[in-house]
Design a protein around this motif. Structure first.
Motif, PDB file in Angstrom:
ATOM      1  N   TRP A  31      30.904  54.594  13.911  1.00 49.19           N
ATOM      2  CA  TRP A  31      30.504  53.224  14.243  1.00 49.19           C
ATOM      3  C   TRP A  31      29.002  53.053  14.159  1.00 49.19           C
ATOM      4  N   SER A  32      28.596  51.820  13.922  1.00 51.45           N
ATOM      5  CA  SER A  32      27.189  51.455  14.072  1.00 51.45           C
ATOM      6  C   SER A  32      26.933  51.195  15.562  1.00 51.45           C
ATOM      7  N   ILE A  33      25.676  51.067  15.916  1.00 53.33           N
ATOM      8  CA  ILE A  33      25.340  50.713  17.304  1.00 53.33           C
ATOM      9  C   ILE A  33      25.911  49.333  17.639  1.00 53.33           C
ATOM     10  N   GLY A  34      25.827  48.401  16.692  1.00 50.83           N
ATOM     11  CA  GLY A  34      26.386  47.069  16.906  1.00 50.83           C
ATOM     12  C   GLY A  34      27.886  47.112  17.153  1.00 50.83           C
ATOM     13  N   GLN A  35      28.597  47.979  16.416  1.00 51.25           N
ATOM     14  CA  GLN A  35      30.040  48.113  16.626  1.00 51.25           C
ATOM     15  C   GLN A  35      30.341  48.691  18.007  1.00 51.25           C
ATOM     16  N   MET A  36      29.524  49.639  18.449  1.00 46.92           N
ATOM     17  CA  MET A  36      29.723  50.207  19.786  1.00 46.92           C
ATOM     18  C   MET A  36      29.549  49.111  20.843  1.00 46.92           C
ATOM     19  N   TYR A  37      28.526  48.269  20.677  1.00 44.53           N
ATOM     20  CA  TYR A  37      28.311  47.157  21.618  1.00 44.53           C
ATOM     21  C   TYR A  37      29.500  46.197  21.585  1.00 44.53           C
ATOM     22  N   ASP A  38      29.981  45.862  20.374  1.00 48.01           N
ATOM     23  CA  ASP A  38      31.122  44.966  20.258  1.00 48.01           C
ATOM     24  C   ASP A  38      32.320  45.545  21.012  1.00 48.01           C
ATOM     25  N   HIS A  39      32.578  46.828  20.828  1.00 49.25           N
ATOM     26  CA  HIS A  39      33.679  47.513  21.515  1.00 49.25           C
ATOM     27  C   HIS A  39      33.510  47.431  23.029  1.00 49.25           C
ATOM     28  N   LEU A  40      32.328  47.737  23.516  1.00 50.94           N
ATOM     29  CA  LEU A  40      32.079  47.710  24.968  1.00 50.94           C
ATOM     30  C   LEU A  40      32.308  46.319  25.550  1.00 50.94           C
ATOM     31  N   ILE A  41      31.862  45.296  24.840  1.00 46.17           N
ATOM     32  CA  ILE A  41      32.003  43.913  25.318  1.00 46.17           C
ATOM     33  C   ILE A  41      33.477  43.508  25.338  1.00 46.17           C
ATOM     34  N   LEU A  42      34.199  43.784  24.248  1.00 43.79           N
ATOM     35  CA  LEU A  42      35.619  43.421  24.183  1.00 43.79           C
ATOM     36  C   LEU A  42      36.421  44.113  25.274  1.00 43.79           C
ATOM     37  N   VAL A  43      36.181  45.397  25.457  1.00 47.46           N
ATOM     38  CA  VAL A  43      36.928  46.158  26.465  1.00 47.46           C
ATOM     39  C   VAL A  43      36.567  45.677  27.869  1.00 47.46           C
ATOM     40  N   ALA A  44      35.294  45.384  28.111  1.00 46.32           N
ATOM     41  CA  ALA A  44      34.891  44.880  29.432  1.00 46.32           C
ATOM     42  C   ALA A  44      35.641  43.592  29.756  1.00 46.32           C
ATOM     43  N   HIS A  45      35.722  42.689  28.783  1.00 48.85           N
ATOM     44  CA  HIS A  45      36.447  41.432  29.025  1.00 48.85           C
ATOM     45  C   HIS A  45      37.942  41.688  29.240  1.00 48.85           C
ATOM     46  N   GLU A  46      38.496  42.634  28.508  1.00 52.78           N
ATOM     47  CA  GLU A  46      39.914  42.988  28.704  1.00 52.78           C
ATOM     48  C   GLU A  46      40.138  43.496  30.137  1.00 52.78           C
ATOM     49  N   TYR A  47      39.263  44.377  30.603  1.00 55.96           N
ATOM     50  CA  TYR A  47      39.383  44.912  31.969  1.00 55.96           C
ATOM     51  C   TYR A  47      39.200  43.803  33.002  1.00 55.96           C
ATOM     52  N   LEU A  48      38.230  42.913  32.759  1.00 56.82           N
ATOM     53  CA  LEU A  48      37.988  41.816  33.702  1.00 56.82           C
ATOM     54  C   LEU A  48      39.128  40.802  33.679  1.00 56.82           C
ATOM     55  N   ASP A  49      39.751  40.609  32.521  1.00 58.06           N
ATOM     56  CA  ASP A  49      40.931  39.747  32.451  1.00 58.06           C
ATOM     57  C   ASP A  49      42.058  40.329  33.308  1.00 58.06           C
ATOM     58  N   ASN A  50      42.226  41.644  33.254  1.00 63.43           N
ATOM     59  CA  ASN A  50      43.253  42.293  34.077  1.00 63.43           C
ATOM     60  C   ASN A  50      42.915  42.179  35.560  1.00 63.43           C
ATOM     61  N   MET A  51      41.630  42.252  35.885  1.00 66.59           N
ATOM     62  CA  MET A  51      41.204  42.051  37.265  1.00 66.59           C
ATOM     63  C   MET A  51      41.512  40.620  37.703  1.00 66.59           C
ATOM     64  N   ASP A  52      41.231  39.651  36.838  1.00 65.63           N
ATOM     65  CA  ASP A  52      41.573  38.248  37.125  1.00 65.63           C
ATOM     66  C   ASP A  52      43.068  38.102  37.389  1.00 65.63           C
ATOM     67  N   THR A  53      43.872  38.795  36.580  1.00 58.55           N
ATOM     68  CA  THR A  53      45.325  38.733  36.764  1.00 58.55           C
ATOM     69  C   THR A  53      45.714  39.274  38.139  1.00 58.55           C
ATOM     70  N   CYS A  54      45.116  40.372  38.546  1.00 57.66           N
ATOM     71  CA  CYS A  54      45.389  40.924  39.892  1.00 57.66           C
ATOM     72  C   CYS A  54      45.143  39.851  40.953  1.00 57.66           C
ATOM     73  N   PHE A  55      44.095  39.072  40.768  1.00 59.04           N
ATOM     74  CA  PHE A  55      43.729  38.026  41.717  1.00 59.04           C
ATOM     75  C   PHE A  55      44.811  36.956  41.821  1.00 59.04           C
ATOM     76  N   THR A  56      45.513  36.696  40.717  1.00 59.30           N
ATOM     77  CA  THR A  56      46.500  35.612  40.698  1.00 59.30           C
ATOM     78  C   THR A  56      47.909  36.062  41.083  1.00 59.30           C
ATOM     79  N   LEU A  57      48.126  37.363  41.193  1.00 60.15           N
ATOM     80  CA  LEU A  57      49.468  37.870  41.483  1.00 60.15           C
ATOM     81  C   LEU A  57      49.892  37.550  42.914  1.00 60.15           C
ATOM     82  N   ASN A  58      51.209  37.532  43.119  1.00 63.36           N
ATOM     83  CA  ASN A  58      51.775  37.340  44.452  1.00 63.36           C
ATOM     84  C   ASN A  58      52.716  38.471  44.839  1.00 63.36           C
ATOM     85  N   ASP A  59      53.025  39.352  43.892  1.00 61.53           N
ATOM     86  CA  ASP A  59      53.948  40.449  44.165  1.00 61.53           C
ATOM     87  C   ASP A  59      53.198  41.773  44.209  1.00 61.53           C
ATOM     88  N   GLU A  60      53.465  42.545  45.256  1.00 64.52           N
ATOM     89  CA  GLU A  60      52.843  43.863  45.367  1.00 64.52           C
ATOM     90  C   GLU A  60      53.539  44.837  44.432  1.00 64.52           C
TER      91      GLU A  60
END
Length: 166
Positions: A31-60
């Motif tokens: 990868w280029s450095i730019g590709q590494m940054y793109d990967h980090l940003i995409l994955v961070a948003h994916e993880y934060l989206d999953n965190m958002d989902t945890c916030f909206t859940l009602n079932d343990e």
């Protein structure tokens, strides 16, 4: 180093690269450095989206982490190894963003993390979303995974910088 401080450091270091350096690939499979940054940003948003989902859940969720997931959180980060994803999950990252695009996208990650920093621990720890390799993670664990993932790529960042033509 806190997640926010680490990610701000990554963002600030973007200033050190020319556009040619951001897009430079020393080999076809590296990868280029730019590709590494793109990967980090995409994955961070994916993880934060999953965190958002945890916030909206009602079932343990009674299920927990896999053995690797338990190990990961016990040691507080990824082991110092290169991780090769299966081909279907390994689409090459974008290599066309400008420096300003990457800075703006990093700002979005920082904003999302900042907005959740004081609230993440108020989310029921039994509201979980499954990670393909680590098992069922709650909001705090998804939040922490963002920082772990950025720390994991520091060594790759150093290696890519060593390959740059100065």
């Amino acid at each position: 180093m806190s997640e926010l401080k680490l990610i701000n450091t990554y963002k600030n270091e973007l200033q050190n690269y020319s556009l040619e350096q951001l897009r430079y690939k020393s080999e076809e499979t590296v990868w280029s450095i730019g590709q590494m940054y793109d990967h980090l940003i995409l994955v961070a948003h994916e993880y934060l989206d999953n965190m958002d989902t945890c916030f909206t859940l009602n079932d343990e969720q009674p299920l927990g982490k896999t053995e690797f997931g338990k190990h990961l959180y016990k040691i507080g980060g990824f082991p110092p190894i290169k991780i090769k994803l299966p081909d279907e999950l390994n689409t090459p990252p974008n290599n066309s963003d400008s420096k300003d695009d990457l800075i703006s996208r990093m700002d979005q990650v920082i904003l999302r993390l900042s907005q959740w920093a004081s609230k993440v621990d108020n989310i029921n720890p039994n509201y979980k979303v499954e990670h393909g390799g680590f098992g069922w993670l709650n909001a705090r664990e998804w939040y922490d995974l963002v920082g772990m993932h950025f720390r994991h790529h520091l060594r790759q960042k150093d290696e890519l910088e060593q390959r740059l033509v100065k």
